[in-house]
Design a protein around this motif. Structure first.
Motif, short mmCIF file in Angstrom:
data_model
loop_
_atom_site.label_atom_id
_atom_site.label_comp_id
_atom_site.label_asym_id
_atom_site.label_seq_id
_atom_site.Cartn_x
_atom_site.Cartn_y
_atom_site.Cartn_z
N VAL A 1 -4.34 7.63 -13.97
CA VAL A 1 -5.25 7.75 -12.83
C VAL A 1 -4.46 7.76 -11.53
N GLY A 2 -3.43 6.92 -11.46
CA GLY A 2 -2.58 6.89 -10.28
C GLY A 2 -1.89 8.23 -10.03
N GLU A 3 -1.47 8.89 -11.11
CA GLU A 3 -0.84 10.21 -10.97
C GLU A 3 -1.81 11.21 -10.35
N LEU A 4 -3.06 11.17 -10.79
CA LEU A 4 -4.07 12.08 -10.25
C LEU A 4 -4.28 11.83 -8.76
N ILE A 5 -4.34 10.55 -8.37
CA ILE A 5 -4.52 10.21 -6.95
C ILE A 5 -3.33 10.71 -6.14
N LEU B 1 -0.03 10.92 2.21
CA LEU B 1 1.08 10.89 1.25
C LEU B 1 1.54 9.46 1.02
N LEU B 2 1.61 8.69 2.08
CA LEU B 2 2.00 7.29 1.95
C LEU B 2 0.97 6.52 1.12
N ILE B 3 -0.32 6.74 1.40
CA ILE B 3 -1.38 6.05 0.66
C ILE B 3 -1.32 6.41 -0.82
N GLY B 4 -1.17 7.71 -1.11
CA GLY B 4 -1.11 8.14 -2.50
C GLY B 4 0.09 7.59 -3.23
N SER B 5 1.23 7.52 -2.55
CA SER B 5 2.45 7.01 -3.18
C SER B 5 2.33 5.51 -3.46
N ILE B 6 1.77 4.77 -2.51
CA ILE B 6 1.57 3.33 -2.72
C ILE B 6 0.57 3.10 -3.85
N ALA B 7 -0.49 3.91 -3.89
CA ALA B 7 -1.48 3.80 -4.97
C ALA B 7 -0.82 4.07 -6.32
N MET B 8 0.07 5.06 -6.38
CA MET B 8 0.78 5.36 -7.61
C MET B 8 1.68 4.20 -8.02
N PHE B 9 2.36 3.59 -7.06
CA PHE B 9 3.23 2.46 -7.35
C PHE B 9 2.41 1.29 -7.90
N ALA B 10 1.26 1.02 -7.27
CA ALA B 10 0.40 -0.06 -7.74
C ALA B 10 -0.16 0.24 -9.12
N ALA B 11 -0.54 1.50 -9.35
CA ALA B 11 -1.08 1.89 -10.66
C ALA B 11 -0.02 1.77 -11.74
N ALA B 12 1.22 2.14 -11.42
CA ALA B 12 2.31 2.02 -12.40
C ALA B 12 2.55 0.56 -12.76
N ALA B 13 2.46 -0.33 -11.77
CA ALA B 13 2.64 -1.76 -12.04
C ALA B 13 1.48 -2.31 -12.87
N ALA B 14 0.27 -1.82 -12.58
CA ALA B 14 -0.91 -2.30 -13.30
C ALA B 14 -1.02 -1.71 -14.70
N ALA B 15 -0.23 -0.68 -14.98
CA ALA B 15 -0.32 0.00 -16.28
C ALA B 15 0.09 -0.89 -17.44
N VAL B 16 0.73 -2.03 -17.15
CA VAL B 16 1.07 -2.96 -18.23
C VAL B 16 -0.20 -3.53 -18.85
N ALA B 17 -1.31 -3.54 -18.07
CA ALA B 17 -2.59 -4.03 -18.59
C ALA B 17 -3.37 -2.92 -19.27
N GLY B 18 -3.05 -1.66 -18.99
CA GLY B 18 -3.73 -0.51 -19.59
C GLY B 18 -3.03 0.75 -19.16
N PHE B 19 -2.42 1.46 -20.09
CA PHE B 19 -1.56 2.58 -19.72
C PHE B 19 -2.32 3.67 -18.97
N TRP B 20 -3.64 3.74 -19.16
CA TRP B 20 -4.45 4.77 -18.52
C TRP B 20 -4.45 4.64 -16.99
N ILE B 21 -4.18 3.42 -16.48
CA ILE B 21 -4.20 3.21 -15.04
C ILE B 21 -3.11 4.06 -14.38
N GLY B 22 -1.97 4.18 -15.03
CA GLY B 22 -0.90 5.00 -14.48
C GLY B 22 -1.29 6.46 -14.40
#
Length: 227
Positions: free
Chosen positions: A194-198, A171-192
């Motif tokens: 993918v983070g939701e799926l993880i 759960l911690l890994i998935g939440s951190i991955a989601m946080f990183a994906a949300a931050a990276a979504a400024v470069a491509g909204f699709w990343i967020g």
């Protein structure tokens, strides 16, 4: 095309929805019911983006897009209570009483209220094209989505408590991955997305692990062995 990626995410999350429903039939649990609701919203979100370019700009796609924002505003904060439910099932001491769940419930209601204001009341849809996709975005949105960010941060905290209690890190890994994906979504909204799926996958994985609970760690006996 990027639309294909969203189609694949839609399929994956639909499968996840079936897995969550099947798990809930074996383990009746309100947290799993809330997770299923969140997944319904995510499936709709990705499906509409996947077919956006095919449907084309206009009233139909705009009408299909409104539930995307309504679901994010209302349903995503429910993941906080999903995390609380999992923590209680894992006997995390902080959540065993009534005070902490009630407090997190109040926070969830507050975030839903903010989400309703941001994603429903003040919603201003405008067509946006990106890498072969067509979707309606909220022209009124400014800055990061507060309810989503707060939800992720709370899940990170719950995940850390689960790790300390059970040495179960997902759960911690998935939440951190989601946080990183949300931050990276400024470069491509699709990343967020993918983070939701993880994140959902790690939540489901955490729920299934509870089927074989580990004994509590005590000072006298020391940490239990991991299998």
């Amino acid at each position: 095309m990027l639309s294909t990626l969203f189609g694949l995410i839609t399929v994956a999350e639909t499968v996840m929805l079936g897995m969550v429903i099947a798990l809930r039939r074996r383990q009746p649990d309100w947290a799993l019911a809330l997770l299923a609701l969140v997944l319904l919203g995510l499936v709709w979100d990705n499906a509409v983006i996947a077919i956006g370019a095919t449907v084309g700009e206009g009233d139909t796609l705009e009408a299909l897009s409104f539930p995307r924002y309504a679901a994010h505003g209302v349903l995503v904060p429910l993941l906080i209570m999903v995390g609380v439910g999992l923590a209680r099932r894992y006997d995390v001491r902080f959540f065993t009483g009534a005070t902490a769940p009630a407090a997190f419930g109040a926070v969830t209601v507050l975030l839903i209220t903010i989400g309703i204001w941001l994603d429903i009341v003040t919603l201003d849809l405008e067509p946006t094209r990106y890498a072969g996709t067509l979707r309606y975005t909220n022209a009124a949105a400014h800055g990061p989505p507060i309810p989503a960010v707060a939800t992720i941060l709370i899940l990170i905290a719950i995940g850390a408590l689960l790790l300390a209690r059970t040495r179960w890190p997902w759960l911690l890994i998935g939440s951190i991955a989601m946080f990183a994906a949300a931050a990276a979504a400024v470069a491509g909204f699709w990343i967020g997305n993918v983070g939701e799926l993880i994140l959902i996958l790690t939540i489901w994985f955490t729920a299934t692990r509870r089927m074989n609970p580990q004994p509590a760690v005590s000072a006298a006996s020391g940490p239990s062995k991991q299998h």
